[in-house]
Structures are given as C-alpha cells and as structure tokens.
Design a protein around this motif. Sequence first.
Motif, mmCIF file in Angstrom:
data_model
loop_
_atom_site.group_PDB
_atom_site.id
_atom_site.type_symbol
_atom_site.label_atom_id
_atom_site.label_comp_id
_atom_site.label_asym_id
_atom_site.label_seq_id
_atom_site.Cartn_x
_atom_site.Cartn_y
_atom_site.Cartn_z
ATOM 1 N N TRP A 58 -2.853 3.831 -9.655
ATOM 2 C CA TRP A 58 -2.004 3.429 -8.529
ATOM 3 C C TRP A 58 -2.767 3.518 -7.208
ATOM 4 O O TRP A 58 -2.573 2.684 -6.319
ATOM 5 N N GLU A 59 -3.625 4.507 -7.093
ATOM 6 C CA GLU A 59 -4.430 4.611 -5.871
ATOM 7 C C GLU A 59 -5.399 3.433 -5.751
ATOM 8 O O GLU A 59 -5.634 2.913 -4.656
ATOM 9 N N LEU B 295 0.907 4.118 -3.083
ATOM 10 C CA LEU B 295 0.574 5.525 -2.835
ATOM 11 C C LEU B 295 1.720 6.449 -3.228
ATOM 12 O O LEU B 295 1.495 7.565 -3.739
ATOM 13 N N SER C 29 -3.547 0.575 -4.577
ATOM 14 C CA SER C 29 -3.210 0.659 -3.144
ATOM 15 C C SER C 29 -4.320 0.077 -2.274
ATOM 16 O O SER C 29 -4.054 -0.459 -1.196
ATOM 17 N N ALA D 221 1.637 6.838 -6.919
ATOM 18 C CA ALA D 221 0.552 7.754 -7.302
ATOM 19 C C ALA D 221 0.987 9.214 -7.155
ATOM 20 O O ALA D 221 0.708 10.059 -8.025
ATOM 21 N N LYS D 222 1.690 9.509 -6.067
ATOM 22 C CA LYS D 222 2.179 10.880 -5.855
ATOM 23 C C LYS D 222 3.183 11.279 -6.932
ATOM 24 O O LYS D 222 3.163 12.412 -7.440
ATOM 25 N N LYS E 293 0.828 -1.201 0.000
ATOM 26 C CA LYS E 293 0.000 0.000 0.000
ATOM 27 C C LYS E 293 0.869 1.261 0.000
ATOM 28 O O LYS E 293 0.604 2.226 -0.738
#
Length: 374
Positions: free
Chosen positions: A332-333, A313, A336, A316-317, A309
């Motif tokens: 990607w979120e 995350l 997660s 994603a960032k 997870k």
Amino acid sequence: QWNVSLSGFGYEATFSVVFLLFIVLLLTYLMYLAAKPFGWINQYKSHCRQTKACRRETLLTDALRLTLDRDEAGAKNLLKRARLTFPPKSDPLLLIEACFQPTPEIFEELYQNKNTRLAGLVGLSEHFIQENNGIRALNLIEKDPTFLKTIPWIQKRYFELLICQNEWPKEQQALDKLNQSHLLSKEEYVRLKALILMQRGQLKEAFALMPEPPAIALSYARQKPEDARDILSTSFKKAPCFETYASYNDLIKSEAPAKRVKLIEKLTARHKGNKVALLALAQTAYEAHLFGMAKEHMDIYLKSWPLTKQAALLMAKIERDGWNHREKALEWEEKSFKAEEKAAWFCAACGHETTAFETSCPMCHKFGALCYRA
C-alpha cells in the motif's frame, strides 16, 4: 450633298461626312488605347489590395489557431510572416506579437494606440496582478472610466482587485453596482460578500451567509471556541471537507473512542458514500483501534472512488497496526507513491486544480474563485 464646307480664320475647306465620321472614330479609339493602361494599373492595384487582405486575414486566423493550440514553433514562423506582411507598429502586428510574445512593452504600445487600447489595458493589468502590484492595476483601470462602465470583465476584475487591496467602502459600492447590473450570479454575489465580511473580521455574518468554505468555518471556530463544534458540524454538513473533519476530530479527542466514532457517524450521516465522509469514518475507526470497521469503510471507498495517496497510506496503517501484515502495508505504501494526490480544490474561473485551499487562485489570481470538489 455628302460634302461639308468649313471656314474660319480666312480659310475654307470641304470635307466628306464619311471622312469626318472616320476621324471621330479614330480619335475615340486612340483615347481608348491611351486610357487602357491606366485601367490595367487600377485592376492590378485592386488585385494587390485583395491579395494583401486575404493574406492578412489568413495570418490573423493562423494566429488565433496557434494561440489556442499553444504551438511555439508555429508561432515563431507566423511572427516572421506577420512582420513581412504588416507595416511596423500596425494594429494587427502588435496584437499578434502580444499573443506570442506577451511583454509589458508590447502591452504598453497596445495601450497607447487608441484602436487597441482595450487589449493593452487587459494585458497591462494582468501583468501588474502577476507581479502582485494590484494598486497599479487599479489605477490603470480607473484611468479609463468608459471601459469600467461598459465592459463586464473589466468591472469584475476591478471589484476583485478592490477586495484584494481591502479598499473599503469602494469594494462594497462595486459589489452593489455589479449586483444591480446583473453581472454577478446569486451564488457569486453571496460568495464574494461572505469573503468581504471574512476579511473585515465579521466572521459570524460571513458564516451565516455562507458556511461552506473551510476558510470561513475554521476562522470562525477559532474565534468562538465554545461554539466550535456546532460551527464545524454545520460547515461539514453543507460541504464535506477533510480539513473541517480534522478540526472537528481534534475537538473531540478527549471523548471515549466509541463516542468519537458515534459523533463522526452523526457528522457524516447526511453524506453516506461520499469519499470525504468514508475517509473520515475510516480514520476515526482506525484511531479508536476498531480496525475491522476501518477496513470496511475503506473497502467501500476503494470500490467507489479512485485511489489517492491519503487513502493508500491509511490502508497501510490499518494493515500494519491492525493485523501486522507488513508485506501488505509495504504494498500500500508503494501504491501511495504511484497514486496521484487528487486535487480537492478547483478554480471556477480558469479550471486550475490544487490540493490546498487558498484565498486566490495560484494560476489566474482571481480572489475567492476556488471551489471544493466533494
């Protein structure tokens, strides 16, 4: 010549020898017939005893199998059979009931029975520990000095309870005794001694003895902020831990982004390819807005390690803030949510896994048994 004359009480009789032999044989045969039913009865009793013994042995074997399989339905049926087979309050029946219906009352009955006293002691002490009543467990174990002197498991549990209750100097005496009797490995002895020193506030000595556990390193760093960098760096190099990295990263926030990246590269140099080191490098590069470098580290991570997870995350960032790829960031979120948060800590005693460090295992309540999985 074949006749015999017998006289007595004023009478005289003459018998043939053959007739006398016949009478003797007849009497012998009658005695045999009279005794034969008793032999059958004994044989029947012996057969019943053997059958009961086999039935009891089968029940105990089934109880052990069902205990290992954790079969609740089978356990209920076996309990019914056991209560029909064994007399009430008998040792095997109590032990079977304790396996499948572990209540304080059953453990108390086992403890009062001299044949099952050890099983009752173990059950009651574990029950008190689960209720966070370590003092009662300690008092119970101390009532049986024979078990405390002879059974290694009881000695270890007693020592762990002493640590939890922080009863000094009893815990030091128990630790020395366990070490002398070779019941503890060298690693166990060092870890437990370090935890004792940490509980007593002697963080410098605890850290010198065992710098790996984050609990010791973070506590010592808070106590000595002027040496916090060196303390956390030493701990991370011994055993990479994201909590140690996060604390170290907070200390260097005031540094220039490029220098922070260099410091983290130096920190993780000993553990190239380690998942914690890769995440630390990627996180630092992302915070320094070096998104290409962060993506490179994450690509290496994703090729070598399963997705977590935290990693999803972070990806994603990077996609959103680095290249404004909102669709990829959303993907990607979503990943997660599906990715399991991998447990970083596991109990050396029972194997229970957890994502956060605790001083005692949440499952078996063993003090100081949680180990970090790098």
